[in-house]
Structure formats: C-alpha cells, structure tokens
Design an enzyme around this catalytic site. Structure first.
Site, short mmCIF file in Angstrom:
data_model
loop_
_atom_site.label_atom_id
_atom_site.label_comp_id
_atom_site.label_asym_id
_atom_site.label_seq_id
_atom_site.Cartn_x
_atom_site.Cartn_y
_atom_site.Cartn_z
CB SER A 71 6.60 -43.16 18.58
OG SER A 71 5.42 -42.52 18.98
N1 SAM Z 1 1.82 -45.07 19.82
C1 SAM Z 1 1.49 -44.81 18.47
C2 SAM Z 1 2.04 -45.82 17.49
O1 SAM Z 1 2.73 -46.77 17.92
O2 SAM Z 1 1.76 -45.70 16.29
C3 SAM Z 1 1.88 -43.43 18.04
C4 SAM Z 1 1.15 -42.38 18.75
S1 SAM Z 1 1.17 -40.79 18.00
C5 SAM Z 1 2.78 -40.24 18.35
C6 SAM Z 1 0.13 -39.95 19.18
C7 SAM Z 1 -1.32 -40.30 19.06
O3 SAM Z 1 -2.01 -39.73 20.17
C8 SAM Z 1 -1.99 -39.76 17.82
O4 SAM Z 1 -2.54 -40.81 17.07
C9 SAM Z 1 -3.06 -38.80 18.35
O5 SAM Z 1 -4.23 -38.77 17.58
C10 SAM Z 1 -3.30 -39.40 19.73
N2 SAM Z 1 -3.92 -38.49 20.71
C11 SAM Z 1 -3.65 -37.18 20.97
N3 SAM Z 1 -4.44 -36.73 21.97
C12 SAM Z 1 -5.22 -37.79 22.34
C13 SAM Z 1 -6.22 -37.96 23.34
N4 SAM Z 1 -6.61 -36.97 24.17
N5 SAM Z 1 -6.81 -39.17 23.46
C14 SAM Z 1 -6.45 -40.21 22.64
N6 SAM Z 1 -5.51 -40.10 21.68
C15 SAM Z 1 -4.89 -38.91 21.54
#
Ligand code: SAM
Length: 204
Positions: free
Chosen positions: A52
């Site tokens: 992000s």
């Molecule tokens: N916070 C992270 C970073 O600092 O790199 C970035 C997060 S990214 C915007 C969103 C993440 O949420 C993705 O890696 C995606 O695979 C994960 N995601 C989506 N749905 C999810 C779920 N139900 N459970 C766990 N992870 C999930």
C-alpha cells in the site's frame, strides 16, 4: 516521505511517524521496484497484489489508536511492510494472508529484520481468528463489501477495527469501535484497495 507524504497530510501521531521512519520500506518491495520504494503510491509485489501507499498505511495505524500494549490482528499481510510498522506500535501482531507465497516471503523479511512480535498465518482473514481473540485492534488492508461480522465480534471492549468498506463509487476507510454491545462507526475518508476475498468478503 514522513514530512511530505505523512505529516503534511494529517498524520500527527508521533509513534506512527517514528515507526514509518524506522521501517526500511525498500526491503519490502521486489528488486525492480526498489528505486520507487518511497514513492507516494502503491507498488506491485507479485500474485496480483500491492504494497500500500505509505500514507494509507500510516492512516490505518493512526486510526487504530495504539499505545503499545495491544494485541493486533491484521488482515492482508502482503509484503509484510505494514506488519513491521505495527510491530513497533503494539505488543503482538498476528497477520493473515490468503496467498501462501506472499505470506512466506513476508515472514522471511520479518525474520531477517529480527522482528520478534509478528506471527504470519496463511488463510482467509475475513473471518478473523475467533480462537485467538479478542483483539484490542484489527487492521484490514483490503476492501470489504460490508463490515465483516466476525471481525466486529473479535473486538475487545473499546477495541478498534479499521477497514475499507465499498460504497457507491469509492472505498471508505472506516473505524468501528466496540462500546459494550454496540459497535460505533466513524468514516475516516476515501481510499482505494484490492478486494477482501473470502467468506465474509467478496467472492473470488
Ligand atoms: N499491508 C500490505 C503491505 O504492507 O504490503 C499490503 C496489503 S495488499 C493492499 C492486500 C492484501 O490482502 C493482499 O496481499 C491480498 O492477498 C490480501 N487479502 C485479500 N483478501 C484476504 C483475506 N480474506 N484474507 C487474508 N488476506 C487477504
């Protein structure tokens, strides 16, 4: 990054600003993105996902209102960057990622940096971790169609859930606070995230 992207845009929590200053963001992006690690934007990290934008990581951390002793549940580990920031702000972080490969890479970075208080779990975080709750704070880094009921139920008294919720035309970063049997919502502002995929999120 801290002065131009964060402080000037309303991030005022000193602990959050310090944590953002301390975590080496360049170690959480793929080699070919290192040059852009501190850019004011999200960046690709593989598996179709992103690390992000710095401001949104800081805004989520600030809205969690962490003082230090909290147990935090994080959904959407991604690169592990936000987990490393949270690790400096709270006592314990349990972070869930649905993509096993991203979770493994994030865990390797976190271990390499010697961060002791982050546990990485692979799975669907939209239901949280009921057997490990309650949590004083829950951070979700993906947009949900509605606030997942399970996550609200895993909030400790006074606890904060910060999550983007899909609204007509935009995602709205929203803070939910448990007050007894009630959960009180406060909209923080518009944002843009990948979808939360899972049982209490969107269908894949
Ligand atoms: N916070 C992270 C970073 O600092 O790199 C970035 C997060 S990214 C915007 C969103 C993440 O949420 C993705 O890696 C995606 O695979 C994960 N995601 C989506 N749905 C999810 C779920 N139900 N459970 C766990 N992870 C999930």
């Amino acid at each position: 990054m801290v002065e131009r992207q964060l402080r000037r845009r309303g991030i005022s929590d000193q602990r959050v600003l310090e944590a953002m200053r301390e975590v080496p963001r360049e170690l959480f992006v793929p080699e070919e993105q290192r040059r852009r690690a501190y850019a004011d934007s999200a960046l690709p990290i593989g598996s179709g996902q992103t690390i992000s934008q710095p401001w949104i990581v800081a805004a989520i951390c600030q809205s969690l209102e962490l003082a230090g002793p909290e147990r935090v549940l994080e959904i959407g580990t991604g690169s592990g960057y936000s987990s490393a920031v949270l690790a400096l702000l709270a006592a314990e972080v349990v972070t869930i990622e649905r993509h096993a490969e991203l979770a493994q890479e994030a865990e390797a970075r976190i271990r390499e940096l010697g961060i002791p208080n982050v546990e990485v779990v692979v799975g669907d975080g939209s239901r949280g971790l009921p057997e490990r709750g309650p949590f004083e704070a829950i951070a979700v880094h993906a947009t949900a169609p509605r606030p997942p009921r399970s996550l609200a139920e895993q909030l400790a008294e006074g606890g904060r859930l910060v999550i983007p919720i899909a609204q007509r035309g935009a995602d709205m970063l929203t803070q939910y606070r448990r007050r007894g049997d009630e959960v009180v919502a406060e909209v923080i502002g518009p944002c843009r995230f990948v979808p939360l995929i899972g049982e209490e999120g969107f269908e894949s």
